[in-house]
Write an enzyme that holds these catalytic residues in place. Structure first.
Site, PDB file in Angstrom:
ATOM      1  N   GLU A  63      32.616  51.150  36.371  1.00  0.00           N
ATOM      2  CA  GLU A  63      32.616  52.412  37.128  1.00  0.00           C
ATOM      3  C   GLU A  63      33.032  53.571  36.225  1.00  0.00           C
ATOM      4  O   GLU A  63      32.442  54.662  36.268  1.00  0.00           O
ATOM      5  CB  GLU A  63      33.591  52.333  38.304  1.00  0.00           C
ATOM      6  CG  GLU A  63      33.297  51.228  39.304  1.00  0.00           C
ATOM      7  CD  GLU A  63      33.969  49.912  38.945  1.00  0.00           C
ATOM      8  OE1 GLU A  63      34.018  49.570  37.746  1.00  0.00           O
ATOM      9  OE2 GLU A  63      34.434  49.212  39.851  1.00  0.00           O
ATOM     10  N   PRO A 303      27.877   9.182  25.017  1.00  0.00           N
ATOM     11  CA  PRO A 303      27.749   8.552  26.332  1.00  0.00           C
ATOM     12  C   PRO A 303      29.066   8.295  27.064  1.00  0.00           C
ATOM     13  O   PRO A 303      29.131   8.446  28.270  1.00  0.00           O
ATOM     14  CB  PRO A 303      27.057   7.226  26.031  1.00  0.00           C
ATOM     15  CG  PRO A 303      26.680   7.233  24.596  1.00  0.00           C
ATOM     16  CD  PRO A 303      27.232   8.443  23.940  1.00  0.00           C
ATOM     17  N   LEU A 305      32.138   9.885  26.792  1.00  0.00           N
ATOM     18  CA  LEU A 305      32.791  11.100  27.288  1.00  0.00           C
ATOM     19  C   LEU A 305      31.913  11.820  28.313  1.00  0.00           C
ATOM     20  O   LEU A 305      32.411  12.308  29.334  1.00  0.00           O
ATOM     21  CB  LEU A 305      33.149  12.022  26.110  1.00  0.00           C
ATOM     22  CG  LEU A 305      33.937  13.284  26.465  1.00  0.00           C
ATOM     23  CD1 LEU A 305      35.208  12.964  27.259  1.00  0.00           C
ATOM     24  CD2 LEU A 305      34.303  14.063  25.200  1.00  0.00           C
TER      25      LEU A 305
HETATM   26  C1  AOF Z   1      36.143  46.709  38.211  1.00  0.00           C
HETATM   27  N1  AOF Z   1      35.170  47.054  37.349  1.00  0.00           N
HETATM   28  O1  AOF Z   1      33.943  46.682  35.544  1.00  0.00           O
HETATM   29  C2  AOF Z   1      35.547  45.079  36.095  1.00  0.00           C
HETATM   30  C3  AOF Z   1      36.553  44.712  37.020  1.00  0.00           C
HETATM   31  O2  AOF Z   1      43.165  44.073  33.181  1.00  0.00           O
HETATM   32  P1  AOF Z   1      41.751  44.530  33.114  1.00  0.00           P
HETATM   33  O3  AOF Z   1      41.630  46.026  33.033  1.00  0.00           O
HETATM   34  O4  AOF Z   1      40.975  43.821  32.024  1.00  0.00           O
HETATM   35  O5  AOF Z   1      41.089  44.116  34.513  1.00  0.00           O
HETATM   36  C4  AOF Z   1      40.656  42.817  34.757  1.00  0.00           C
HETATM   37  C5  AOF Z   1      40.340  42.639  36.225  1.00  0.00           C
HETATM   38  O6  AOF Z   1      39.600  43.763  36.728  1.00  0.00           O
HETATM   39  C6  AOF Z   1      39.422  41.452  36.467  1.00  0.00           C
HETATM   40  O7  AOF Z   1      40.139  40.259  36.647  1.00  0.00           O
HETATM   41  C7  AOF Z   1      38.719  41.861  37.735  1.00  0.00           C
HETATM   42  O8  AOF Z   1      39.542  41.658  38.865  1.00  0.00           O
HETATM   43  C8  AOF Z   1      38.532  43.343  37.540  1.00  0.00           C
HETATM   44  N2  AOF Z   1      37.260  43.583  36.847  1.00  0.00           N
HETATM   45  N3  AOF Z   1      36.797  45.537  38.058  1.00  0.00           N
HETATM   46  O9  AOF Z   1      36.466  47.493  39.098  1.00  0.00           O
HETATM   47  C9  AOF Z   1      34.833  46.299  36.306  1.00  0.00           C
HETATM   48  N4  AOF Z   1      35.262  44.298  35.022  1.00  0.00           N
HETATM   49 ZN    ZN Z   2      38.155  48.514  37.574  1.00  0.00          ZN
END
Ligand code: AOF
Ligand code: ZN
Length: 370
Positions: A63, A303, A305
């Site tokens: 975003e 095989p 594993l």
């Molecule tokens: C969003 N937009 O493009 C993504 C999201 O600690 P951070 O900043 O790396 O955030 C990781 C978490 O953010 C991830 O586990 C998921 O819940 C969310 N990812 N959220 O709004 C994004 N990649």
């Molecule tokens: Zn985010």
């Protein structure tokens, strides 16, 4: 267009922009882990103002990237996001707040984010501030795209894919162990893409002793993926110090059934794993890999594993390359497992994809779960 609460109505423009967001998400799919792949389109009056995707953990979320691409005038616009915008301060600030600050009037979301710090709070925050939020457009595609992320959050373990190359009579090697090569160059090159999208490639010490594999990724542009960790299961402490897996070129983990002193000549992390009936506990290993943030693991094993993983019930996907050659009854099977008590009890799979690589055929299968 306003839908009934819980059943939003989506039109063709919505579908077009969410399709584009799903495609944008793919651009980060090989580099974003352990985070999910996310895409975002910001549009107004049928015109795209900005596009973004999440490229890597610690970098901007989709975003924020799309808002930056729109560069300014986003008041009253709609944001199409493949995953619920986050509401928490993680490595980056909350996307819900960024969308509010940009004056976005409507947010269309494909799939909720089950991450505990988000889990509906992103949607709630937007709605609380008067934004129209419509959820569920192309939900299945979004679920498929981040299937390993969703599985890891739900089960605490990675998505486990078993990959093998076999002859038409289901054999993986001659009785001598010779297996270079059963499948053709095209098949073996295709495998590299599946390796590149994996967080780890897992094999057994028997394969290390027989083939001394490097388990690296070739034929995929360096920098376009994160090199997978190489994992060896070694119940009896037979990992040779001279193995190529210990060359330090990519990270290596050896799960060993015996506590052994570190050998400085082998660049590998050694992890003491529990053993049951002389075999490493696979559920324990799967959980440990999940704790490390591994989302997708590819098993390339012999095989015994491969059979143990199959019997464990932890296999989520099978990728089988079938070459039209016959190796005969002395050669090695795909799975060294006891047969089912009856035909009705046989493990069964759904074929979800068939592809041809020259004379070889690739089957992608998902287990039929009872
Ligand atoms: C969003 N937009 O493009 C993504 C999201 O600690 P951070 O900043 O790396 O955030 C990781 C978490 O953010 C991830 O586990 C998921 O819940 C969310 N990812 N959220 O709004 C994004 N990649
Ligand atoms: Zn985010």
């Amino acid at each position: 267009m306003n839908g009934v609460v819980g059943h939003p109505a989506f039109d063709d423009t919505d579908r077009q922009f969410m399709t584009e967001s799903l495609n944008l998400a793919l651009r980060g799919a090989l580099t974003c882990r352990p985070n999910p792949a996310v895409g975002c389109v910001i549009a107004r009056g049928g015109r795209v103002l900005g596009r973004g995707w999440h490229e890597r953990a610690g970098g901007p979320h989709a975003e924020v990237a799309a808002l930056a691409d729109a560069d300014g005038d986003t008041r009253g616009a709609t944001a199409y996001v493949t995953l619920e915008p986050c509401a928490h301060h993680g490595r980056t600030p909350p996307c819900a707040d960024a969308l509010l600050a940009a004056g976005i009037a409507r947010v269309v979301v494909a799939h909720e984010d089950p991450f505990p710090a988000v889990d509906g709070r992103g949607l709630e925050r937007l709605r609380d501030h008067g934004v129209q939020v419509d959820v569920g457009l192309m939900r299945e595609q979004a679920a498929e795209q981040n299937r390993s992320y969703f599985l890891a959050l739900k089960r605490g373990r990675p998505w486990i894919r078993l990959k093998s190359g076999i002859s038409m009579d289901g054999r993986t090697a001659m009785s001598s162990g010779a297996s270079k090569w059963i499948t053709n160059e095209l098949s073996r090159s295709d495998v590299q893409h599946w390796r590149a999208r994996s967080c780890a490639i897992l094999t057994g010490v028997d394969t290390v002793l027989a083939d001394d594999p490097a388990l690296l990724v070739r034929d995929v542009a360096p920098g376009s993926f994160i090199p997978p960790t190489r994992i060896v299961l070694d119940s009896k402490g037979r990992m040779p110090a001279t193995a190529r897996l210990g060359d330090g070129v990519a990270p290596t983990i050896v799960y060993q059934g015996r506590q052994l002193p570190d050998d400085p000549s082998l660049a590998a992390e050694r992890v003491h794993a529990p053993v049951h009936q002389q075999r490493i506990d696979l559920a324990w290993v799967a959980h440990d890999m999940g704790q490390r943030g591994f989302r997708e693991v590819q098993v390339e094993a012999g095989p015994r594993l491969a059979g143990a993983w199959l019997s464990s019930g932890l296999v989520d996907e099978v990728l089988l390359y079938i070459a039209p050659c016959v190796l005969g009854s002395e050669s090695r099977p795909l799975f060294d497992v006891p047969g089912p008590a009856s035909l009705a009890a046989a493990a069964r799979f759904n074929v979800v994809d068939v592809a041809r690589f020259g004379q070889d055929v690739r089957l992608r299968m998902l287990p039929k779960r009872a």
